[in-house]
Design an enzyme around this catalytic site. Sequence first.
Site, PDB file in Angstrom:
ATOM      1  N   ASP A  19     132.603 -47.028 -59.013  1.00 47.30           N
ATOM      2  CA  ASP A  19     131.248 -46.680 -59.428  1.00 47.30           C
ATOM      3  C   ASP A  19     130.580 -45.841 -58.337  1.00 47.30           C
ATOM      4  O   ASP A  19     130.360 -46.318 -57.223  1.00 47.30           O
ATOM      5  CB  ASP A  19     130.477 -48.005 -59.634  1.00 47.30           C
ATOM      6  CG  ASP A  19     129.357 -47.892 -60.630  1.00 47.30           C
ATOM      7  OD1 ASP A  19     128.739 -46.812 -60.690  1.00 47.30           O
ATOM      8  OD2 ASP A  19     129.097 -48.885 -61.320  1.00 47.30           O
ATOM      9  N   ASP A  28     126.940 -43.227 -61.723  1.00 49.23           N
ATOM     10  CA  ASP A  28     125.670 -43.890 -61.992  1.00 49.23           C
ATOM     11  C   ASP A  28     124.553 -42.875 -62.257  1.00 49.23           C
ATOM     12  O   ASP A  28     124.433 -41.886 -61.523  1.00 49.23           O
ATOM     13  CB  ASP A  28     125.334 -44.715 -60.731  1.00 49.23           C
ATOM     14  CG  ASP A  28     124.171 -45.651 -60.918  1.00 49.23           C
ATOM     15  OD1 ASP A  28     124.271 -46.556 -61.759  1.00 49.23           O
ATOM     16  OD2 ASP A  28     123.160 -45.485 -60.215  1.00 49.23           O
ATOM     17  N   GLU A  40     126.948 -42.226 -66.623  1.00 47.20           N
ATOM     18  CA  GLU A  40     125.866 -43.013 -67.210  1.00 47.20           C
ATOM     19  C   GLU A  40     124.671 -42.089 -67.383  1.00 47.20           C
ATOM     20  O   GLU A  40     124.149 -41.554 -66.411  1.00 47.20           O
ATOM     21  CB  GLU A  40     125.492 -44.176 -66.293  1.00 47.20           C
ATOM     22  CG  GLU A  40     124.445 -45.069 -66.936  1.00 47.20           C
ATOM     23  CD  GLU A  40     123.638 -45.890 -65.948  1.00 47.20           C
ATOM     24  OE1 GLU A  40     123.128 -46.949 -66.330  1.00 47.20           O
ATOM     25  OE2 GLU A  40     123.491 -45.472 -64.786  1.00 47.20           O
ATOM     26  N   HIS A  54     126.162 -54.679 -67.101  1.00 46.23           N
ATOM     27  CA  HIS A  54     125.420 -55.513 -66.151  1.00 46.23           C
ATOM     28  C   HIS A  54     123.913 -55.285 -66.196  1.00 46.23           C
ATOM     29  O   HIS A  54     123.175 -55.939 -65.466  1.00 46.23           O
ATOM     30  CB  HIS A  54     125.945 -55.231 -64.740  1.00 46.23           C
ATOM     31  CG  HIS A  54     125.703 -53.800 -64.343  1.00 46.23           C
ATOM     32  ND1 HIS A  54     126.366 -52.742 -64.929  1.00 46.23           N
ATOM     33  CD2 HIS A  54     124.847 -53.254 -63.468  1.00 46.23           C
ATOM     34  CE1 HIS A  54     125.928 -51.613 -64.416  1.00 46.23           C
ATOM     35  NE2 HIS A  54     124.994 -51.898 -63.515  1.00 46.23           N
ATOM     36  N   ASP A  55     123.463 -54.341 -67.004  1.00 44.65           N
ATOM     37  CA  ASP A  55     122.021 -54.074 -67.120  1.00 44.65           C
ATOM     38  C   ASP A  55     121.462 -54.570 -68.455  1.00 44.65           C
ATOM     39  O   ASP A  55     120.283 -54.379 -68.730  1.00 44.65           O
ATOM     40  CB  ASP A  55     121.743 -52.562 -67.038  1.00 44.65           C
ATOM     41  CG  ASP A  55     122.102 -51.969 -65.683  1.00 44.65           C
ATOM     42  OD1 ASP A  55     122.007 -52.695 -64.676  1.00 44.65           O
ATOM     43  OD2 ASP A  55     122.492 -50.789 -65.646  1.00 44.65           O
TER      44      ASP A  55
HETATM   45  C1  GLC Z   1     122.181 -47.740 -63.139  1.00 40.79           C
HETATM   46  C2  GLC Z   1     122.876 -49.046 -62.841  1.00 40.79           C
HETATM   47  C3  GLC Z   1     121.825 -50.062 -62.491  1.00 40.79           C
HETATM   48  C4  GLC Z   1     121.107 -49.581 -61.268  1.00 40.79           C
HETATM   49  C5  GLC Z   1     120.549 -48.168 -61.453  1.00 40.79           C
HETATM   50  C6  GLC Z   1     120.153 -47.561 -60.153  1.00 40.79           C
HETATM   51  O1  GLC Z   1     121.359 -47.810 -64.245  1.00 40.79           O
HETATM   52  O2  GLC Z   1     123.661 -49.417 -63.925  1.00 40.79           O
HETATM   53  O3  GLC Z   1     122.361 -51.341 -62.303  1.00 40.79           O
HETATM   54  O4  GLC Z   1     120.042 -50.448 -60.972  1.00 40.79           O
HETATM   55  O5  GLC Z   1     121.496 -47.302 -62.009  1.00 40.79           O
HETATM   56  O6  GLC Z   1     121.272 -47.273 -59.361  1.00 40.79           O
END
Ligand code: GLC
Length: 546
Positions: free
Chosen positions: A96, A196, A246, A320-321
């Site tokens: 990641d 990310d 993402e 995880h979010d």
């Molecule tokens: C993404 C991750 C999340 C994190 C954010 C900032 O959305 O999945 O867990 O808090 O980025 O890095």
Amino acid sequence: MADFKDKVVYQIYPKSFSDSDGDGLGDLRGVTARLDHLAKLGVDYLWLTPFFPSPQRDNGYDVADYCAVDPHFGTMADLEELIREADKRGMGLMLDMVFNHTSTEHQWFQRALAGEKKYQDYYIFRDGSPDCPPTNWVSKFGGSAWEYLPQLGRWYLHLFDVSQADLNWENPAVRAELAKVLQFWKAKGVKGFRFDVVNLISKPAVFEDDQQGDGRRFYTDGPKVHQYLQELVAAGGIEGMVTVGEMSSTTLENCIGYTAPQRHELSMCFNFHHLKVDYKNGDKWALMPPDLLALKKLFALWQEGMQAGGGWNALFWCNHDQPRAVSRFGEEGEYWSRSAKMLATATHMMRGTPYIYQGEEIGMTNPHFKSIDQYRDVESLNYYQILQEQGKTPAEALEILAARSRDNGRTPMQWDDGPNAGFTAGTPWLGLADSYQTINAAAQWEDPDSILWYYRRLIALRKENKLISEGKIEFLFPEDAQLLAYRRYDPAGSGELLVLCNLTGREISDCLPEGWSGAEKLLGNCPDSAPAGTLRPYECLVLQRA
Ligand code: GLC
């Protein structure tokens, strides 16, 4: 080109997966110890969320060193062992990469603070007076997106927590540093990367107040994002590896751009529009039951749209979010198992690459925490305050967190019905869901009718059946809010699948389109004796014909 169409990715949140040394935090050796579970499930890639040195303000998404292992998670040797052991079992690691921002404890930021001009240019600093931030933009975790540093007399941008300073991608030196990080991990033998919030990296040339919103429209899918991604992939030498971006609040058009092969950007991307159908007026912190018609329309739009543009979707309900899908879109009571299987079927049969988030394969539920002391996530703790400032009572704020907190998806993996569900011999960093007594991996491996065995079958089917991995998709019954229905077909005419999912707790009758009665059942969570065309609550069915 990377080979990912018939593959399935399993997401591991190492902190909550398996603890090998009893300190209450999961670690890399814990992951290695559980590889047989994953190999038996049949997944191809393991995406590990960040285990890099980090103050853990945002559970590792605040990276202080991109090329090392945080001692809480183990050592570089542990990681190398994990890569080797996974490889032996036919699985590759995806790491990641949090490249939109670093922790303020990263040495680049520390050197910027110490006054080094070179490193100040690594971040987004703006002059201004201490009582007036450069713009009115809002951080995704609440409050201003700017923080004032009295020692420099300047503000820095942080789209997330104040300890996560946004990197300045305009600076070629930053882009070169990040490409080196990719080369480093590639040389270690990892097989892919997840990037990310990577569609936020390109900020506008001019920073101005957003009169209509929180600022996101200025930096989401920003002006140079495609150029930066192409450059990163080329300079990092990662073309041909499996990559997923993402994408926060993105558009279909941009996601086609990010993933169409001739663009040389990414293999696929996550978008989150389908996971906002229970946000009242788009507000995550305002509760509403899911709007199922909106959900279906979003699936159809993204599936058919990405197909038309030659893009590729990552398919998912959980990460995880996110709260647990079975608690959110399914049912935790009588129909727990059935609804978990239906939700799995709905996404695994679509066009794209499925992602399974740890615990999803056994139908883990939200933990239903009752007290603020049980929460750990920075976003939850911030919003507990913000909601009360907005007039909610503490009880109302807790009810909202119980449905929306990111901690819902972060409770420890439920391996067995022993102490702490077999996750740790110590005290877990975050409490477990009580459901582990009945919902756990050991019990489900014993039961051929379990959610776990069903996932195993879904994964295997994607490899056996080209219609699933390569077929075209078309959605049916677009105006029916209860029934998610689509067909997968080969345009050359050889073979066709029909997928029917009852998204609700109400029975559906007469749902078989013309010509499908008598077709072979490939999979489903309903008894073989069920009358053709009827789906009881949360039932699903996959039919095949020549
Ligand atoms: C993404 C991750 C999340 C994190 C954010 C900032 O959305 O999945 O867990 O808090 O980025 O890095």
